[in-house]
Write an enzyme that holds these catalytic residues in place. Structure first.
Site, mmCIF file in Angstrom:
data_model
loop_
_atom_site.group_PDB
_atom_site.id
_atom_site.type_symbol
_atom_site.label_atom_id
_atom_site.label_comp_id
_atom_site.label_asym_id
_atom_site.label_seq_id
_atom_site.Cartn_x
_atom_site.Cartn_y
_atom_site.Cartn_z
ATOM 1 N N PHE A 260 94.324 1.204 50.945
ATOM 2 C CA PHE A 260 93.632 0.990 52.215
ATOM 3 C C PHE A 260 93.801 -0.455 52.660
ATOM 4 C CE2 PHE A 260 91.500 4.648 50.335
ATOM 5 C CZ PHE A 260 91.478 5.525 51.410
ATOM 6 N N GLU A 261 94.058 -0.654 53.940
ATOM 7 C CA GLU A 261 94.441 -1.991 54.399
ATOM 8 C C GLU A 261 93.377 -3.055 54.173
ATOM 9 O OE1 GLU A 261 94.575 -1.764 59.085
ATOM 10 O OE2 GLU A 261 94.840 0.166 58.093
ATOM 11 N N ALA A 262 92.109 -2.637 54.089
ATOM 12 C CA ALA A 262 91.071 -3.643 53.848
ATOM 13 C C ALA A 262 91.123 -4.156 52.409
ATOM 14 C CB ALA A 262 89.690 -3.094 54.161
ATOM 15 N N ASN B 10 96.971 -6.376 62.026
ATOM 16 C CA ASN B 10 95.979 -6.815 61.030
ATOM 17 C C ASN B 10 96.578 -7.818 60.052
ATOM 18 O OD1 ASN B 10 93.524 -5.678 61.667
ATOM 19 N ND2 ASN B 10 93.941 -3.752 60.587
#
Lengths: 244, 331, 244, 331
Positions: free
Chosen positions: C55-57, D131
């Site tokens: 997950f990108e977080a 991002n």
């Protein structure tokens, strides 16, 4: 070393005391291995408990109460630290500007505070087969490139203080010309003090050459110059550095 | 050839081809070294000076024998000395072609006579960098980038003998160094705890071990504690090396000894001094002592456990106790 | 939607099932928010328990047993993860090559799998005042740039499938020309499958244009083409995709 | 002016001049916002979408009133909506000039009607990034570098509207993006735990908070738990924001509510939906509802505690309980 033979402390002890005294309280100090580490611990335990030591292996702000570290990556630097990651993190925050001082040693130094800790011999010819191979930069070159100011500490022997050094590992004031560091792309003001077994030096604001400001116990302007391989500038008034 | 390990493109392809699944990677140290290290490899050596050095792996590498290795590290102590000493005493069996490094010595414990012997006799090819340079080169490799910018070693002679390039920043116009990435063939690392998949928890400084593991094509990890995946990942943020960056997990208590390992043992200063004294004799032209040491402690033993057995229990307990003073806690 | 009205599952459910089925077991999948997240959880709980979600977080390899996350930074992605740092760490390992697949949604797509999730209107003219402003790239552009292959998932509506899209947020096969991605400096093979509420498509090896390979229940080649704003290539044999 | 916050040189100088000593930095939220944020500042907003958003700080900023702010973040949710909504309902009191961002919406909870209102009416200047781009830009700022290389947004239209430059890599010859560093004037961040000096422990994703704090000239931190320095540094490796990167520490329980905060509370989905419905009415030309909301929940209260008091205790307990299911543990 007759000059100090009759005293209760050795030049090795005195250099540590001098190093400790130069450190200001409440500053962030990137601490190199060896003498800087010992002097920093002494400073923290005496006049400068607010010093925030940064060690290149990653530890920021440890209390160092479990004893003098043997290494800048020592377990003793991690205990009670405020922050501990790894080398990249420590050097990144230094490059960012968090370190007021870099406290670093070397084997050979020139009048502009450029340091050699890589090799003795002719560079580049002898680089792959040096006369004497020293350990290498470690973090010294990084501290010299990115700390705001650097404090240099080393034994004061004529053979270590030369107009030209074998190899520039850690950039000081480079050739001393105005703006030399900025032109080279370096951050920070560069060398601030040189602390040795015989004296404390600063750098002349105009020429950026090393200048004698304090003599250690048992030393005189003459004895210091006699043990320096290049001509030292001498401050208007050179004051003696009190024994511990 | 510009790249001494894998090129950025090769490093990417190696990882794409790799099975990155969650699977048991436990091997014996012999199997791990035999499977993942080859002659001519660029081997990244974990730890920092005498902190968490992969000593057990270094011994096994010397026992196994390799030719023309390149060693990449920031600051190295006993592990590098053991590898260099192996070349000094048995050059036909084990040889190092090149080192890419920032520092090779022992800080408070002195210079490395092994390094002086090899360098001053021109037996190894040298590329000096700074600690940040080497750390950032591994970081660039771990990020899948061909280079990373840096201030150091601007203004130094390091620039004149390394592969870094200087460019004027297109945003500020001021000079900046571009450091070429390091993607070693293998990274060898010792950690405090790992699970069978290769997730690792490191105590104290991470040094540059996570970056090395992520940058290398293959990674061998030895650990003080081999624990369940469930226990290790109960605090996922403590994990600094994720399992898919690891190829072999080997349980080797005291695997960094006589260097130190936070929470487990402090330095064996005396043994480091003993080795140093023998290496200094070698450097002065008397190799016998160091040869005997290797016969006795490295070639003469079947595995690292035998090396550890050479130390009196009370001495090992002494190092464990000193470390307990550095990091006090209840069992 | 009459075509599926009489069935026990909605197109929204079917697209998730299709998405889940496309995922291979034991692969590392960088999971985008929304449909990819739902389909990945389904895959892990059915045929592909060995999938390693990223997950990108920051979370890598969580078991997701505490439920379906509402966000790719959700607390549920951190519990029982193998590794959790932050966004930089997740994207760095993706750029390095650790992610076999990127699983990503979008609002508008072209025949080469280029995705738009930024704006509707004329670019660049209307960029500062778009007709419809969409959320923006998030991590989609990064997944498309660095994952080895990408799986695209979105509702199948004619207005979303256009020969030319308003804005390229996430690069697919670009203009479809040979080596276009490599020339652009991108890593990875690019789009691998497109999963929609009506069909599953791949990309023709020669032209890299979208090609119909499976129809979902209630759909035909014609109904899918009728709902696609550009001409779809059709595979030699298009097979129906079984209901759950 | 190319740099929208501090230029790399200004960022360095700001830090050099700063008192970086270990000292008590506890302030009230009002004092912190009043002291460290100015009109025209570039403000980095911590968290990720609706995870650990600095809601209390956002409310205080709107109450205080600022002009021509630039907001920098990777993915933003409720904190950005509260700031944007403040501009929508009271443009003369609070205004945003520009956003540098990757994503502004609510993932499973829908689009941001506030963003649509501001953007589709051309009320704010936009610079889209990905991002990773925004995260790497903060990272470059935190590293004291003017730029950092990256693959994305190669091949996308993002490249055509942002300040990134493309260059051919001097080592591989292949194209690479150089992302300009972001050094914001202020970073506003909510964390799980802090000590009075500003050392912070973040649970779950760090998002890009540590990088923001290190890159910004000043950092305001709100925390769920304000604990002793001794307790916080018992596990120094859990600290991801070191004290000298922080200027103000404010103890604000529920400071991220109605967004979620790992180990403390999960989302208040209903309240996010309520706000969203009012924002959608605004976007469709009916601002009354959102105006009333701000009068009631933001302008009408003296401090964030009053905002939290508007929620039934059982509702707050419900979010705490849901989070306990995400991360089960004994008190």
């Amino acid at each position: 070393m007759q000059s100090t033979a009759e005293m209760e402390f050795t030049p090795q002890e005195m250099i540590v005391v001098a190093g400790a005294r130069i450190l200001e309280n409440n500053k962030v100090v990137f601490v190199g291995t060896g003498l800087p580490m010992i002097a920093t611990v002494l400073a923290i335990r005496t006049h400068a408990p607010g010093i925030i030591p940064v060690f290149e292996a990653g530890a920021v702000g440890p209390t160092l109460e479990s004893g003098l570290p043997f290494s800048v990556g020592d377990s003793r630097t991690s205990s009670r630290a405020s922050y501990t990651k790894g080398l990249n993190a420590a050097f990144e925050l230094t490059q960012r500007g968090f370190c007021d001082f870099g406290f670093v040693g070397g084997a050979e130094i020139d009048p502009f505070g450029n340091l050699n800790s890589t090799m003795m011999g002719t560079f580049p010819d002898d680089y792959q087969k040096p006369k004497v191979r020293l350990p290498g930069s470690g973090g010294a070159s990084d501290m010299a490139s990115s700390c705001e100011r650097t404090i240099l500490i080393m034994p004061h022997e004529r053979r270590r203080f030369n107009e030209t050094i074998s190899y520039v590992t850690s950039p000081g004031h480079l050739d001393g010309s105005p703006g030399a560091r900025e032109r080279a792309g370096l951050l920070g003001e560069g060398p601030y003090r040189v602390i040795t077994t015989r004296a404390v030096m600063d750098f002349d604001p105009d020429t950026r050459r090393m200048r004698l400001i304090h003599t250690l116990p048992g030393e005189t302007v003459e004895s210091v110059q006699a043990n320096t391989g290049f001509e030292l500038l001498v401050a208007p008034q050179v004051t003696p550095f009190d024994p511990p | 050839m510009f790249w001494t390990g894998l090129s950025p493109d090769e490093a990417r392809k190696a990882l794409v081809r790799k099975d990155k699944s969650k699977r048991d990677k436990c091997l014996s140290l012999k199997e791990a070294v035999d499977t993942f290290i080859k002659d001519g490899d660029n081997v990244a050596i974990g730890g920092f000076v005498n902190i968490r050095q992969p000593i057990a792996i270094a011994h096994e590498m010397v026992r196994h024998g390799f030719r023309d290795l390149t060693l990449s590290f920031q600051s190295g102590g006993m592990a590098i000395d053991y590898l260099g000493g192996g070349m000094a005493v048995a050059p036909d069996h084990f040889s190092i072609k090149r080192v890419e490094m920032a520092y090779w010595a022992h800080e408070s414990f002195g210079l490395s006579s092994v390094f002086r012997y090899l360098a001053e006799n021109g037996l190894i090819e040298l590329e000096d960098w700074s600690n940040y340079n080497m750390s950032a080169r591994f970081k660039a490799g771990a990020m899948g980038l061909p280079f990373i910018p840096c201030r150091s070693p601007l203004g130094s002679d390091i620039l004149k003998q390394c592969r870094a390039k200087v460019m004027d920043c297109p945003f500020t116009g001021r000079p900046l160094v571009l450091l070429p990435a390091s993607n070693p063939d293998v990274a060898v690392i010792h950690v405090q705890a790992a699970d069978p998949y290769g997730n690792c928890i490191i105590r104290g400084t991470d040094a540059t071990c996570p970056e090395m593991a992520m940058a290398a094509a293959h990674t061998i990890v030895t650990c003080e504690q081999l624990v369940s995946h469930e226990l290790l990942t109960r605090t996922p943020k403590d994990v600094t090396i994720p399992f898919f960056a690891v190829d072999a997990v080997v349980h080797v208590p005291f695997g960094a000894y006589p260097s130190s390992c936070r929470r487990h043992y402090y330095f064996n200063k005396e043994h480091i001094a003993t080795f140093h004294a023998l290496a200094t004799r070698l450097q002065k032209g008397h190799p016998e002592g160091l040869k005997a040491y290797y016969e006795d402690y490295v070639f003469g033993v079947k595995e690292f456990g035998d090396f550890i057995d050479r130390f009196p229990v009370r001495k090992l307990l002494e190092e464990q106790l000193s470390e307990m003073e550095n990091f006090e806690r209840l069992a």
